[in-house]
Design an enzyme around this catalytic site. Structure first.
Site, short mmCIF file in Angstrom:
data_model
loop_
_atom_site.label_atom_id
_atom_site.label_comp_id
_atom_site.label_asym_id
_atom_site.label_seq_id
_atom_site.Cartn_x
_atom_site.Cartn_y
_atom_site.Cartn_z
N SER A 238 0.72 -1.25 0.07
CA SER A 238 -0.07 0.21 -0.03
C SER A 238 0.86 1.29 0.08
CB SER A 238 -0.87 0.03 1.24
OG SER A 238 -1.83 -1.00 1.19
N SER B 185 -4.24 -3.48 -2.94
CA SER B 185 -3.42 -2.61 -2.66
C SER B 185 -4.12 -1.36 -2.17
CB SER B 185 -2.55 -2.02 -3.65
OG SER B 185 -1.57 -0.97 -3.25
N GLU C 278 -3.99 2.69 -1.78
CA GLU C 278 -3.70 3.93 -1.89
C GLU C 278 -4.63 5.23 -1.25
OE1 GLU C 278 -1.82 1.15 -4.58
OE2 GLU C 278 -4.01 1.83 -4.55
#
Length: 441
Positions: A256, A294, A296
């Site tokens: 991340s 992930s 973000e």
């Protein structure tokens, strides 16, 4: 707090800019860090202990805490406008729901590992109650802003080694000078594109003709796969992937990245939200495609306006930048984000963590070879950009070169007046002049 094993003594590392990479057209601030925005402080607490097989609760430990104080040490009483953006949500920033609803930052912003969010939030709450005993009684309750990334490839994450004293250390040592990068604070056990990542930061100072504002980005970078890595736009990862093809690497998570944006430009929450979206473009420049697993997540704030907690009035005044003046900030935040991630990688050193898991540092000599091979291209592009009227260039006139009347702008950012006033003869009013011009045509 702790030392690297003897075999991992840090080598000499340099920041991305010192490699001669093309990193955008705007100049960085004094420290090329988020602390170039006046009033912003950053501190770390780094925990490196033990080595060998994983023993949950005992180590090895490769983790820590990073603290960003938006307004020195009085953010609770003198709040600031804030905003954010989630590009992909397989991650967490506690306190973000209220941040997006109210558009206010009223606590420090902390970065740490996934399993330490609760402990860090509790410690920040204790710290703030000690500083402001009226919280929860005379004043509202607080929800600290705490962002996380998964450092379990190198760290005994389930051992929950981040304690209150580490949070207090990060806050206590926060300063407005250069920011330590790489294997420090919350970034201690983080990876980026299968190389060692961690904490990175960068800033941009807009020329006076574009407002003169300062913008800074700090990242805790922990995303990506090696073959996707781009360094200064160069496909470095595709070549390095062949060199490191036999190296064991993490496969169970996508990592991340948490980014924090600060600026002294006077922005409202919706403008900060839009600014934070452009951070995603900078992350993409380095090689992220915001994978399914992930996270973000971006948090942003402006130091230009103070929203008082106490006031006898029902209103307060804000300075607001016209939306049409945001474009330079969009470009600057994209540049600063890319450079912040690369700074994290360039300053990080190789690290061995739990079960002997090894993560190499980005080989800077390889990057230098790429840059040297492309240097003639970079030089010609830089020269053309200066001739085309970039800030400080000799091409298209800047805002400061325009006549005084052209600097005036209406509510929509359009230059005012948009056309010259009609010629008026002595003794004749404007309406008569307009009628005469109509009859002449």
């Amino acid at each position: 707090m702790g030392h690297l094993p003897e075999s991992e003594t840090p080598e000499k590392r340099v920041r991305a800019r010192e490699l001669g990479l093309p990193l955008g057209r705007f100049k960085p601030g004094r420290h090329n860090a988020i602390t170039d925005v006046e009033g912003v402080l950053v501190g770390h607490s780094t925990i490196i202990q033990g080595e060998g097989p994983l023993r949950p609760g005992h180590g090895p430990v490769r983790t820590g805490v990073t603290a960003i104080l938006p307004n020195r040490r009085d953010i609770f009483m003198e709040r600031m406008t804030g905003g954010g953006f989630v590009l992909n949500g397989a991650g967490e920033v506690s306190g973000m729901t209220q941040l997006m609803e109210w558009g206010l930052v009223e606590t420090p912003i902390l970065l740490t590992n996934t399993m330490a969010v609760g402990a860090v939030s509790d410690a920040v709450t204790r710290h703030m109650v000690e500083q402001n005993p009226g919280i929860g009684d005379e004043h509202d309750v607080i929800i600290p802003i705490v962002g996380e990334c998964d450092d379990s490839y190198l760290n005994d994450i389930s051992g929950r080694h981040v304690k209150r004293e580490h949070v207090y250390e990060a806050i206590r040592t926060a300063s407005d000078g250069p920011v330590a990068e790489g294997n420090v604070g919350g970034g201690t056990g983080m990876l980026t594109c299968d190389f060692k990542g961690g904490i990175g930061t960068s800033s941009r100072k807009l020329p006076e003709s574009l407002g003169g504002y300062t913008l800074g980005v700090l990242v805790m970078s922990n995303f990506g796969k090696m073959h996707n890595l781009r360094v200064g736009g160069l496909p470095v990862g595709e070549v390095l992937a062949e060199k490191f093809k036999h190296m064991p690497r993490r496969t169970q998570n996508y990592g991340s990245i948490i980014a924090v944006v600060a600026t002294d430009a006077p922005l409202l929450t919706n403008q900060l939200n839009r600014l934070c979206k452009r951070v995603g473009l900078g992350i993409g420049r380095v090689g992220s495609y915001a994978a399914h697993g992930s996270g973000e997540i971006v948090v942003g704030f402006s130091t230009a306006n103070v929203i008082p907690r106490r006031t006898q009035k029902m209103v307060y005044k804000l300075k607001i930048l016209l939306d049409q003046r945001l474009d330079p900030l969009y470009e600057a935040v994209m540049e600063a984000t890319e450079e912040a991630i690369l700074n994290a990688m360039c300053m990080a050193t190789s690290m061995t963590g739990v079960n002997g898991n090894f993560v190499p540092a980005l080989p800077l000599d390889e990057v230098r070879r790429f840059v040297s091979a492309c240097q003639p291209i970079f030089s010609s592009v830089k020269k053309r950009a200066q001739q085309a009227g970039t800030p400080g260039g000799k091409g298209k006139p800047t805002e400061g070169d325009k006549p005084e009347h052209a600097k005036l702008r209406g509510a929509e950012g359009i230059p005012y007046p948009t056309r010259p006033a009609p010629e008026v003869e002595p003794g004749q009013d404007i309406q008569d002049s307009s009628s005469k011009k109509s009859s002449d045509t």
